[in-house]
Design a protein around this motif. Structure first.
Motif, PDB file in Angstrom:
ATOM      1  N   GLN A  73     122.656  60.951  17.908  1.00  0.00           N
ATOM      2  CA  GLN A  73     124.016  60.636  18.328  1.00  0.00           C
ATOM      3  C   GLN A  73     125.053  61.212  17.361  1.00  0.00           C
ATOM      4  O   GLN A  73     126.119  60.634  17.167  1.00  0.00           O
ATOM      5  N   SER A  74     124.753  62.353  16.765  1.00  0.00           N
ATOM      6  CA  SER A  74     125.641  62.919  15.744  1.00  0.00           C
ATOM      7  C   SER A  74     126.998  63.321  16.308  1.00  0.00           C
ATOM      8  O   SER A  74     127.993  63.351  15.583  1.00  0.00           O
ATOM      9  N   ASP A  75     127.039  63.645  17.595  1.00  0.00           N
ATOM     10  CA  ASP A  75     128.286  64.137  18.189  1.00  0.00           C
ATOM     11  C   ASP A  75     129.152  63.039  18.789  1.00  0.00           C
ATOM     12  O   ASP A  75     130.249  63.307  19.264  1.00  0.00           O
ATOM     13  N   CYS A  76     128.668  61.818  18.810  1.00  0.00           N
ATOM     14  CA  CYS A  76     129.449  60.736  19.416  1.00  0.00           C
ATOM     15  C   CYS A  76     129.140  59.426  18.717  1.00  0.00           C
ATOM     16  O   CYS A  76     128.195  59.321  17.951  1.00  0.00           O
ATOM     17  N   LYS A  77     129.923  58.444  19.018  1.00  0.00           N
ATOM     18  CA  LYS A  77     129.785  57.121  18.418  1.00  0.00           C
ATOM     19  C   LYS A  77     129.350  56.149  19.505  1.00  0.00           C
ATOM     20  O   LYS A  77     130.161  55.458  20.125  1.00  0.00           O
ATOM     21  N   GLY A  86     127.228  50.885  11.858  1.00  0.00           N
ATOM     22  CA  GLY A  86     128.529  50.636  12.475  1.00  0.00           C
ATOM     23  C   GLY A  86     128.388  49.773  13.707  1.00  0.00           C
ATOM     24  O   GLY A  86     129.091  49.965  14.709  1.00  0.00           O
ATOM     25  N   HIS A 143     120.985  58.231  14.215  1.00  0.00           N
ATOM     26  CA  HIS A 143     122.115  59.012  13.693  1.00  0.00           C
ATOM     27  C   HIS A 143     121.994  60.475  14.095  1.00  0.00           C
ATOM     28  O   HIS A 143     122.984  61.120  14.461  1.00  0.00           O
ATOM     29  N   GLN A 200     134.310  54.505  26.543  1.00  0.00           N
ATOM     30  CA  GLN A 200     134.109  55.871  26.073  1.00  0.00           C
ATOM     31  C   GLN A 200     133.932  56.868  27.211  1.00  0.00           C
ATOM     32  O   GLN A 200     133.859  58.072  26.958  1.00  0.00           O
ATOM     33  N   GLU A 234     131.932  48.261  25.897  1.00  0.00           N
ATOM     34  CA  GLU A 234     132.224  49.288  24.907  1.00  0.00           C
ATOM     35  C   GLU A 234     131.843  50.680  25.423  1.00  0.00           C
ATOM     36  O   GLU A 234     132.550  51.659  25.165  1.00  0.00           O
ATOM     37  N   CYS A 243     124.482  53.571  25.112  1.00  0.00           N
ATOM     38  CA  CYS A 243     124.591  52.526  24.105  1.00  0.00           C
ATOM     39  C   CYS A 243     123.194  51.967  23.816  1.00  0.00           C
ATOM     40  O   CYS A 243     122.257  52.170  24.605  1.00  0.00           O
TER      41      CYS A 243
END
Length: 239
Positions: A133-137, A168, A130, A197, A193, A106
């Motif tokens: 971290q394209s594969d996760c949020k 986001g 972005h 995950q 948060e 995070c």
């Protein structure tokens, strides 16, 4: 202090630093931003305010701490990254910042409301974040620090909200110099948060062994009976 989309129902309590934790999650936080925005101040105020004993700074401004959040044990690592530098070509990211984008679970993005260039640095960082971290949020919080210096404001709250919306992320304005509670809320929210995950915790090897049932002690009378039966069966062919 203006807080947007932030939960106020978080619990953080110090726990003894013992190797005997039953369950434990590992949370890695990267703190990103330009020079003089208050990144290090936020990290240190959080660590010194909320924990018993001294925190542990490792090499490269990596801080390690054990904590408990809503009944879960967490091993928290906070990477206070080098400052992002702006030039005519855009943001220049130090190597440690680039590695942190891949390493962290995070992110805490900090700018000063009195320094528009520090806000621009986070805008430039957005593309790198972005991509990494394209594969996760990954959970992200955007913080406008130095909220006590409203007379010198260069970045509006609306601009901060806009950047957070593009990521986001949660957004808030705080003053690190005035209170530790807002700083604590920021890190707690990230930990909460990020832990959502992660897969369910597993027992550590040390504690797992304590829960493996020991074999029952053999019944000596039963062993004697079986031994006699074995001798008897061997003796029959010779009769």
């Amino acid at each position: 202090m203006r807080l947007m989309n932030m939960s106020n129902h978080l619990l953080l309590a110090p726990i003894p630093e013992s190797p005997d934790y039953l369950l434990q999650r590992d949370i890695k936080i990267a703190v990103l931003g330009s020079a003089a925005v208050g990144k290090t101040a936020m990290v240190v105020r959080f660590l010194t305010k909320r924990f018993i004993g001294d925190y542990e700074p490792n090499t490269g401004n990596l801080y390690s701490r054990l904590m408990r959040l809503e009944g879960e044990h967490l091993a928290v690592q906070i990477q206070d990254t080098p400052c992002i530098q702006m030039s005519a070509e855009g943001a220049r990211l130090p190597d440690l910042v680039v590695r942190s984008l891949q390493w962290a679970d995070c992110f805490l993005l900090v700018y000063s409301i009195t320094d528009y260039s520090s806000y621009q640095a986070l805008q430039a960082l957005r593309q790198h974040l972005h991509k990494a971290q394209s594969d996760c949020k990954a959970p992200v919080i955007v913080v406008g620090n130095k909220g006590d210096l409203l007379h010198a404001r260069q970045v509006s709250a609306h601009q901060g909200l806009q950047l957070a919306g593009e990521l986001g992320a949660v957004f808030l304005e705080i003053s690190t110099s005035e209170t530790c509670e807002d700083v604590s809320d920021v890190f707690q929210h990230l930990c909460k948060e990020a832990s959502k995950q992660q897969p369910p915790c597993v027992l550590s090897e040390r504690r797992r062994s304590a829960f493996i049932p020991r074999p029952k002690s053999p019944n000596m009378q039963d062993l004697k009976r079986r031994f006699k039966q074995a001798l008897s069966s061997k003796a029959k062919p010779g009769l």
